[in-house]
Motif scaffolding. Structure first.
Motif, short mmCIF file in Angstrom:
data_model
loop_
_atom_site.label_atom_id
_atom_site.label_comp_id
_atom_site.label_asym_id
_atom_site.label_seq_id
_atom_site.Cartn_x
_atom_site.Cartn_y
_atom_site.Cartn_z
N VAL A 11 0.76 -1.21 0.14
CA VAL A 11 -0.03 0.03 0.22
C VAL A 11 0.92 1.22 0.09
O VAL A 11 1.82 1.34 0.97
CB VAL A 11 -0.91 -0.05 1.17
N THR A 12 0.47 2.10 -0.95
CA THR A 12 1.48 3.47 -0.99
C THR A 12 0.67 4.63 -0.12
O THR A 12 1.24 5.73 0.03
CB THR A 12 1.61 3.73 -2.49
N GLU A 13 -0.67 4.65 -0.01
CA GLU A 13 -1.57 5.38 0.31
C GLU A 13 -2.81 5.07 0.80
O GLU A 13 -3.44 3.99 0.28
CB GLU A 13 -1.82 6.62 -0.49
N LEU A 14 -3.28 5.44 2.04
CA LEU A 14 -4.38 5.22 2.52
C LEU A 14 -5.51 6.08 2.83
O LEU A 14 -4.92 7.35 3.34
CB LEU A 14 -4.41 4.50 4.09
N VAL B 260 -7.80 2.51 -0.70
CA VAL B 260 -6.54 1.93 -0.58
C VAL B 260 -5.91 2.14 -2.21
O VAL B 260 -6.45 1.85 -2.97
CB VAL B 260 -6.74 0.41 -0.33
N THR B 261 -4.55 2.74 -1.98
CA THR B 261 -3.90 2.84 -3.04
C THR B 261 -2.61 1.73 -2.91
O THR B 261 -1.84 1.65 -2.05
CB THR B 261 -3.13 4.13 -3.52
N ILE B 262 -2.54 0.77 -4.16
CA ILE B 262 -1.55 -0.21 -4.03
C ILE B 262 -0.91 -0.11 -5.23
O ILE B 262 -1.34 0.08 -6.38
CB ILE B 262 -2.46 -1.59 -4.06
N GLN B 263 0.74 -0.68 -4.90
CA GLN B 263 1.57 -0.75 -5.86
C GLN B 263 1.58 -1.83 -6.66
O GLN B 263 1.33 -3.16 -5.77
CB GLN B 263 3.04 -0.36 -5.21
N LEU B 264 1.45 -2.00 -8.04
CA LEU B 264 1.33 -3.26 -8.65
C LEU B 264 2.73 -3.65 -9.24
O LEU B 264 4.03 -2.89 -9.27
CB LEU B 264 0.23 -3.05 -9.78
#
Length: 532
Positions: free
Chosen positions: A163-166, A199-203
């Protein structure tokens, strides 16, 4: 007058909006109907603004709030609000908010299920290549409890660390965007920092994996081999059956995405008849005297794990050399999304982590315990090992240390009928893990008793509590689980007659045991107290 009318109209509009997502009073239950919660009201908001309205109303009414599903994936009340208080579900907040293919990031609402996220990403040739063994968890729930898979080749085995940002609604009803050190505090949050809404997630680029399954009929020297096995493969799961002296190893290693193969993990894909027979067997395990049937069941389970349990997703045919997408290969496919075998059969699971480098010594100790309790078998999945690098999260099970994840499963009976067979062996191992190996229990599994001295197990516990006080100054986000694990409600309060059998205590006197049992020291780890 006009201003007054405007205020009234706004108030009416707020009340109407609030009613849109208000439900009648209900009882929440866990996936096995062994634990229930009784909130005063459950809300199903559809937007961040509606979540804010709920939280602000709770502040006005001096009530508490918790986020969790009606059918929650926990053995205990980790995601339940206190009886009579406010429960929020995010079942209506399960959409993709933003997808950035170039930068390989995706922002989703926290109610999205992990398997739905993977279905979307697979079409984009992208993935979150941390894979848990069950794909039906919500993203928010996975962050609440630190849901994990197994790998020492990626940065972590938890989706929380990708996760890069919540985005959360905090204890003042305000929207906060968490990054940096605040994000580390909130990666694994137990639901007590606020409502996680986005939720922002790194792929990563998607890839396939080749699975290899091997059975080993002797566990001699397992303690000397196990770390090498885990370190040499992208992902490793090991099921050890110490009562049989055997173990199985399942490894996954990457192959290019274009490699032919469309396999899936079919361990949980059992027929209705098989499920029925399992139910009969589970009852017999308790009724049959001695441990012979338990060891027979363990042998059957070992044999099923010692050969390929993968099928082709198109034909259903069993595959000897399975290759498939990393997510489908590693999490179980069930007959229906909400109907896995463990949802209806009485299975309990205890899981802890210990420092990775201590695992060989832990195995040696367990061998000593089993030697003093002959014919003790673990019929469901043996003792199950998974692995991870250290996490920057404050409350992840692997926070600050490379970790071995250790799971034991056992069958339950109806309350009051009988404790699980050889439960005292599990308890000796469990207490040894806690007190000798600084074990950390899984936040969503386990029993009440295992959560002893939790603040001492996490170096950044005080920082987590300070952050909670900062963003939730009125302690809106709390529940009985948080009060127990933070020592606001000490486990000494659960020392009641028969509490050991219900998993609420480790015995101190005979009255804490079931009828006919005595509270005695462990046979190998004598600092443990077990009911025999």
């Amino acid at each position: 007058m006009t201003a007054f009318i405007s205020v009234i109209l706004i108030a009416i509009a707020s009340t109407v909006a609030f009613a849109w997502f208000e439900s009648n009073q209900e009882t929440l239950t866990n996936y096995q109907n062994t634990f229930e919660c009784k909130p005063g009201i459950i809300y199903d908001p559809r937007s961040i603004e509606e979540v804010q309205t709920i939280v602000r109303q709770a502040i006005t009414e001096n009530r508490t709030v918790m986020t969790g599903n009606r059918k929650f994936a926990s053995q205990i009340d980790a995601a339940c609000t206190k009886d009579g208080e406010i429960q929020i579900t995010l079942k209506n907040m399960d959409k993709v908010v933003q997808f950035d293919a170039e930068n390989k990031t995706i922002t989703v609402q926290a109610g999205m299920r992990f398997n739905k996220l993977n279905d979307f990403l697979r079409e984009q040739a992208l993935a979150v290549n941390m894979v848990t063994e069950l794909g039906t968890f919500t993203i928010g729930g996975m962050l609440g409890s630190g849901t994990h898979g197994s790998t020492l080749h990626k940065q972590s085995n938890m989706i929380a660390d990708y996760v890069t940002e919540l985005k959360i609604v905090d204890g003042l009803g305000e929207v906060r965007v968490l990054t940096g050190e605040s994000l580390n505090a909130a990666r694994v949050n137990l639901g007590v920092l606020g409502v996680v809404v986005e939720v922002t997630i790194q792929l990563e680029p998607a890839f396939k994996v080749k699975a290899d399954v091997k059975g080993h009929k002797s566990d001699k020297g397992l303690e000397d081999k196990i770390l090498t096995i885990a370190q040499q493969n992208y992902s490793t799961n090991i099921a050890w059956f110490p009562g049989l002296g055997r173990y199985t190893v399942t490894t996954y290693n990457p192959v290019p995405l274009e490699t032919p193969g469309n396999a899936y993990n079919a361990q949980a894909d059992v027929s209705d008849f098989q499920e029925y027979m399992y139910g009969l067997l589970f009852n017999a395990l308790h009724e049959f005297p001695g441990s012979s049937l338990q060891c027979l069941a363990a042998t059957v389970r070992y044999n099923s794990r010692a050969s390929s349990y993968y099928r082709d997703i198109d034909t259903g045919k069993k595959l000897k050399n399975p290759i498939g997408h990393s997510d489908r290969m590693q999490y179980f496919q069930c007959k229906k999304p909400d109907q896995c075998i463990w949802d209806r059969l009485p299975i309990a699971l205890q899981e802890v982590t210990i420092p990775l480098e201590q695992l060989p010594n832990w195995i040696k100790d367990v061998k000593q315990i089993i030697a003093k309790h002959p014919r003790t078998c673990f019929p469901l999945n043996g003792i199950y090992f998974r692995f991870s690098k250290a996490s920057p999260s404050y409350l992840g099970m692997n926070a600050g240390r490379d970790s071995a994840y250790i799971s034991t499963e056992y069958t339950l009976r109806k309350k009051g009928e009988a404790v699980p067979k050889n439960y005292f062996v599990n308890l000796e191992i469990e207490q040894m893990s806690l007190r000798k190996y600084q074990a950390r229990p899984h936040w969503g599994k386990n029993s009440i008793a295992i959560f002893e001295d939790m603040p001492s197990r996490y170096p950044k516990w005080d920082e987590f509590v300070a952050f909670k006080q900062q963003i939730d100054p009125n302690n809106i986000f709390t529940n009985p689980f948080w009060e127990r694990v933070s020592n606001q409600d000490p486990l000494a309060n659960y020392l009641n007659p028969g509490c050991n059998a219900s998993g609420e205590c480790y015995c101190q006197t005979d009255e804490h045991c079931q009828a006919g049992a005595q509270c005695v020291p462990g046979k190998h780890f004598t600092d443990a107290k077990i009911c025999m």
